[in-house]
Design a protein around this motif. Structure first.
Motif, PDB file in Angstrom:
ATOM      1  N   ILE A 242       0.895  -1.179  -0.423  1.00 28.68           N
ATOM      2  CA  ILE A 242      -0.264  -0.079   0.172  1.00 28.68           C
ATOM      3  C   ILE A 242       1.090   1.014   0.422  1.00 28.68           C
ATOM      4  O   ILE A 242       1.780   1.203   0.615  1.00 28.68           O
ATOM      5  CB  ILE A 242      -0.754   0.072   1.461  1.00 28.68           C
ATOM      6  CG1 ILE A 242      -2.001  -1.142   0.818  1.00 28.68           C
ATOM      7  CG2 ILE A 242      -1.149   1.231   1.337  1.00 28.68           C
ATOM      8  CD1 ILE A 242      -2.683  -1.200   2.430  1.00 28.68           C
ATOM      9  N   LYS A 243       0.453   2.355  -0.616  1.00 22.24           N
ATOM     10  CA  LYS A 243       1.336   3.407  -0.825  1.00 22.24           C
ATOM     11  C   LYS A 243       0.637   4.583  -0.488  1.00 22.24           C
ATOM     12  O   LYS A 243       1.105   5.631   0.115  1.00 22.24           O
ATOM     13  CB  LYS A 243       2.034   3.436  -2.512  1.00 22.24           C
ATOM     14  CG  LYS A 243       3.001   2.682  -2.790  1.00 22.24           C
ATOM     15  CD  LYS A 243       4.028   2.701  -1.908  1.00 22.24           C
ATOM     16  CE  LYS A 243       5.289   1.699  -2.265  1.00 22.24           C
ATOM     17  NZ  LYS A 243       6.739   2.102  -1.067  1.00 22.24           N
TER      18      LYS A 243
ATOM     19  N   ALA B   7       1.775  -0.909   4.252  1.00 24.13           N
ATOM     20  CA  ALA B   7       1.698  -2.408   4.872  1.00 24.13           C
ATOM     21  C   ALA B   7       1.498  -3.671   3.394  1.00 24.13           C
ATOM     22  O   ALA B   7       1.728  -2.843   1.833  1.00 24.13           O
ATOM     23  CB  ALA B   7       0.320  -2.639   5.354  1.00 24.13           C
ATOM     24  N   GLU B   8       1.921  -4.665   3.615  1.00 29.06           N
ATOM     25  CA  GLU B   8       1.707  -5.819   2.230  1.00 29.06           C
ATOM     26  C   GLU B   8       0.741  -6.179   2.580  1.00 29.06           C
ATOM     27  O   GLU B   8       0.280  -6.848   3.510  1.00 29.06           O
ATOM     28  CB  GLU B   8       2.720  -6.571   2.425  1.00 29.06           C
ATOM     29  CG  GLU B   8       3.998  -7.841   1.370  1.00 29.06           C
ATOM     30  CD  GLU B   8       4.239  -8.121   1.675  1.00 29.06           C
ATOM     31  OE1 GLU B   8       5.444  -8.209   2.107  1.00 29.06           O
ATOM     32  OE2 GLU B   8       4.796  -9.411   1.327  1.00 29.06           O
ATOM     33  N   ILE B   9       0.077  -6.524   1.097  1.00 28.18           N
ATOM     34  CA  ILE B   9      -1.350  -7.314   1.581  1.00 28.18           C
ATOM     35  C   ILE B   9      -1.479  -8.386   0.089  1.00 28.18           C
ATOM     36  O   ILE B   9      -0.163  -7.999  -0.660  1.00 28.18           O
ATOM     37  CB  ILE B   9      -2.023  -5.911   0.991  1.00 28.18           C
ATOM     38  CG1 ILE B   9      -2.314  -5.605  -0.345  1.00 28.18           C
ATOM     39  CG2 ILE B   9      -2.542  -5.227   1.907  1.00 28.18           C
ATOM     40  CD1 ILE B   9      -3.213  -4.397  -0.777  1.00 28.18           C
ATOM     41  N   GLU B  10      -2.143  -9.533   0.326  1.00 25.52           N
ATOM     42  CA  GLU B  10      -2.270 -10.052  -1.025  1.00 25.52           C
ATOM     43  C   GLU B  10      -3.440 -10.606  -1.462  1.00 25.52           C
ATOM     44  O   GLU B  10      -4.627 -10.406  -0.350  1.00 25.52           O
ATOM     45  CB  GLU B  10      -1.446 -11.916  -0.858  1.00 25.52           C
ATOM     46  CG  GLU B  10      -1.776 -12.692  -1.814  1.00 25.52           C
ATOM     47  CD  GLU B  10      -0.926 -13.657  -1.306  1.00 25.52           C
ATOM     48  OE1 GLU B  10      -0.074 -14.184  -0.412  1.00 25.52           O
ATOM     49  OE2 GLU B  10      -1.646 -14.604  -2.454  1.00 25.52           O
ATOM     50  N   ILE B  11      -3.816  -9.912  -2.907  1.00 23.37           N
ATOM     51  CA  ILE B  11      -5.362 -10.233  -3.187  1.00 23.37           C
ATOM     52  C   ILE B  11      -5.482 -12.149  -1.878  1.00 23.37           C
ATOM     53  O   ILE B  11      -5.513 -12.760  -4.104  1.00 23.37           O
ATOM     54  CB  ILE B  11      -5.743  -9.945  -3.912  1.00 23.37           C
ATOM     55  CG1 ILE B  11      -4.869  -8.731  -4.482  1.00 23.37           C
ATOM     56  CG2 ILE B  11      -7.050  -9.968  -4.534  1.00 23.37           C
ATOM     57  CD1 ILE B  11      -5.750  -7.551  -3.694  1.00 23.37           C
ATOM     58  N   ASN B  12      -6.993 -12.239  -2.140  1.00 20.96           N
ATOM     59  CA  ASN B  12      -7.291 -13.521  -2.361  1.00 20.96           C
ATOM     60  C   ASN B  12      -8.726 -13.625  -3.626  1.00 20.96           C
ATOM     61  O   ASN B  12      -8.293 -15.226  -3.763  1.00 20.96           O
ATOM     62  CB  ASN B  12      -7.485 -13.963  -0.766  1.00 20.96           C
ATOM     63  CG  ASN B  12      -7.174 -13.956   0.120  1.00 20.96           C
ATOM     64  OD1 ASN B  12      -5.950 -14.525   0.073  1.00 20.96           O
ATOM     65  ND2 ASN B  12      -7.865 -13.691   1.225  1.00 20.96           N
TER      66      ASN B  12
ATOM     67  N   HIS C  70     -11.543  -9.695  -1.364  1.00 24.69           N
ATOM     68  CA  HIS C  70     -11.178 -10.265  -0.429  1.00 24.69           C
ATOM     69  C   HIS C  70      -9.802  -9.750  -0.214  1.00 24.69           C
ATOM     70  O   HIS C  70      -8.690 -10.813  -1.555  1.00 24.69           O
ATOM     71  CB  HIS C  70     -11.615 -11.904  -0.686  1.00 24.69           C
ATOM     72  CG  HIS C  70     -12.888 -11.506  -0.717  1.00 24.69           C
ATOM     73  ND1 HIS C  70     -13.587 -12.294  -0.075  1.00 24.69           N
ATOM     74  CD2 HIS C  70     -13.999 -11.304  -1.291  1.00 24.69           C
ATOM     75  CE1 HIS C  70     -15.157 -12.378  -0.054  1.00 24.69           C
ATOM     76  NE2 HIS C  70     -15.032 -12.200  -0.793  1.00 24.69           N
ATOM     77  N   LEU C  71      -9.271 -10.099   0.262  1.00 27.65           N
ATOM     78  CA  LEU C  71      -7.711  -9.765   0.584  1.00 27.65           C
ATOM     79  C   LEU C  71      -6.762 -10.326   2.359  1.00 27.65           C
ATOM     80  O   LEU C  71      -7.879  -9.906   2.488  1.00 27.65           O
ATOM     81  CB  LEU C  71      -7.192  -8.098   0.224  1.00 27.65           C
ATOM     82  CG  LEU C  71      -7.281  -7.061   1.214  1.00 27.65           C
ATOM     83  CD1 LEU C  71      -6.811  -6.624   2.368  1.00 27.65           C
ATOM     84  CD2 LEU C  71      -7.771  -5.750  -0.330  1.00 27.65           C
ATOM     85  N   ALA C  72      -5.603 -10.603   1.419  1.00 25.29           N
ATOM     86  CA  ALA C  72      -4.743 -10.807   3.540  1.00 25.29           C
ATOM     87  C   ALA C  72      -3.883  -9.579   3.683  1.00 25.29           C
ATOM     88  O   ALA C  72      -3.254  -9.120   2.623  1.00 25.29           O
ATOM     89  CB  ALA C  72      -4.670 -12.067   3.240  1.00 25.29           C
ATOM     90  N   VAL C  73      -3.936  -9.044   4.612  1.00 34.00           N
ATOM     91  CA  VAL C  73      -3.350  -8.157   5.021  1.00 34.00           C
ATOM     92  C   VAL C  73      -2.096  -9.257   6.275  1.00 34.00           C
ATOM     93  O   VAL C  73      -1.938  -9.465   6.320  1.00 34.00           O
ATOM     94  CB  VAL C  73      -3.733  -7.114   6.286  1.00 34.00           C
ATOM     95  CG1 VAL C  73      -2.215  -6.464   6.734  1.00 34.00           C
ATOM     96  CG2 VAL C  73      -4.198  -6.777   5.435  1.00 34.00           C
ATOM     97  N   LYS C  74      -0.418  -8.895   6.320  1.00 34.19           N
ATOM     98  CA  LYS C  74       0.880  -9.807   6.316  1.00 34.19           C
ATOM     99  C   LYS C  74       0.926  -9.548   7.715  1.00 34.19           C
ATOM    100  O   LYS C  74       0.269 -10.843   8.282  1.00 34.19           O
ATOM    101  CB  LYS C  74       1.764  -9.091   5.500  1.00 34.19           C
ATOM    102  CG  LYS C  74       3.140 -10.271   5.437  1.00 34.19           C
ATOM    103  CD  LYS C  74       3.603 -10.087   4.392  1.00 34.19           C
ATOM    104  CE  LYS C  74       5.242 -11.130   4.804  1.00 34.19           C
ATOM    105  NZ  LYS C  74       6.443 -11.103   3.815  1.00 34.19           N
TER     106      LYS C  74
END
Lengths: 225, 225
Positions: free
Chosen positions: B161-162, B184-189, B199-203
DNA sequence: GATAATATTTAGGTATGCCTAATTAAGAAA
DNA sequence: TTTCTTAATTAGGCATACCTAAATATTATC
């Protein structure tokens, strides 16, 4: 009439507070000069301030003004903002002490209560600003200190500078070049009855200085035994 | 007509700058809504701003406005003040990131160039504010970054996220509770074609989150490979 | 106590920046 | 193209906070 404040109102109340410490009542012209505003404008404003609900000041025609409790509260809040900002600008942002006043004069009207609270926390609730003036605490009580004017010291007395009242950056720079800043230790060498000049020594800089009464009245000290 | 600024003028120019990034020209009503002011008042002000010497903006009746170079300079100076203040309030005074915007909005018009310079120095010349928005440098160049909207990511992509564009404190608090803040680093589920929810995951928090398009459009990210 | 000097107030005016209500222009739909 | 809708502008006002010039108190001086 609604009861609110504005940048102008805060400036008036702060000025009246400062001027009334000496004189009790404050005269229209006196206030006008202090604020750099025409006496006619001052009359208009003080009428307004005395007719608010609750009124910020007591006013009777041709008799000057003094603050009500409500007015004093605003004045002290503004003063607290101002002096905390001076410390903050000096300590955190590294402003030289002769430049903090001008900047604080603008910011004092704009910062939030939260800003005030955060500042006080970060600075460790200081009791004095860089000029040695007392900072009203959160409950707006002003810490009292026993100080006298430098001009009231006698030869061979030692003292610590507690407060420098002048706001002129040039004078402040002059004084700090001489080491004459709050917490500096000095010793009176001589006092010339004739012209009121005082000769004194500054401890850390081991400089000898001659100051006229215009300046020595503005410097407040506490005596060292 | 003399060329100066005021709190209001700076607000107008900043608003026009922000709105014209998307649209080029800015319509009277659009500006009025953004500033919370009646369209009639806006017409008056933009006429004034377009007739100054030099003019701050180009204006033709019924055609909206865009900034001149002089106007853009003021806008960028104000924006630099604003965003530096946001970092300052957050880092030095410990304001939570959802409260910095409001305070900076008032202070940006009041601080001196010296205050700006000292802030930038103390903060180490930051390039982004706590929301990830770029801070114009001293020469008023805006650092560019290659970012896309979170809503444009595809399933299984990772990103950092920027930038979070929204200014609503409630939403910002909601997002930071979820760990969705700049860096923060995220990944799209998953991505539901149907309603646009992502739907996404926050590292770091290892939380799984579902966000609607109203929100995902406001979050800008850079993709991780 | 009258008069001169100074302080204060009143009267009338200005600039900024906002408002509402009424009017006019522009753009979309029939 | 004519009409309807929406956007933008003009006209007239208001509050704040300042100004100058003129009038009126107050205070000091003779």
């Amino acid at each position: 009439m609604k009861n609110q404040t504005s940048q102008s109102i805060e400036d008036y109340l702060k000025a009246i507070y400062e001027l009334s410490i000496k004189d009790g009542r404050v005269a229209t012209t006196h206030l006008a000069k202090h604020l750099g505003i025409s006496p006619a404008s001052v009359t208009g404003m003080i009428k307004k301030l005395s007719q608010m609900e609750p009124p910020y000041l007591n006013y009777q025609k041709h008799q000057g003004v003094f603050l009500t409790e409500a007015g004093e509260r605003i004045a002290l809040e503004t003063l607290r903002h101002h002096r905390l900002l001076e410390v903050f600008l000096h300590e955190i942002l590294g402003f030289p002490w002769d430049e903090v006043h001008e900047e604080a004069d603008k910011l004092e009207h704009v910062i939030s209560e939260k800003f005030e609270e955060r500042m006080a926390f970060v600075l460790g609730n200081p009791e004095h600003d860089p000029h040695g003036d007392p900072i009203p605490n959160k409950e707006l009580n002003v810490p009292k200190a026993t100080m006298i004017c430098l001009s009231d010291l006698r030869p061979h007395q030692k003292a610590i500078i507690k407060r420098v009242r002048d706001k002129d950056p040039k004078l402040l720079r002059f004084l700090s070049d001489l080491g004459l800043i709050p917490n500096a230790e000095i010793e009176i060498n001589d006092y010339s009855e004739f012209d009121g000049n005082i000769h004194l020594a500054v401890k850390n800089s081991s400089k000898n200085v001659v100051l006229g009464p215009r300046i020595t009245d503005q410097i407040h000290v506490s005596i060292l035994n």
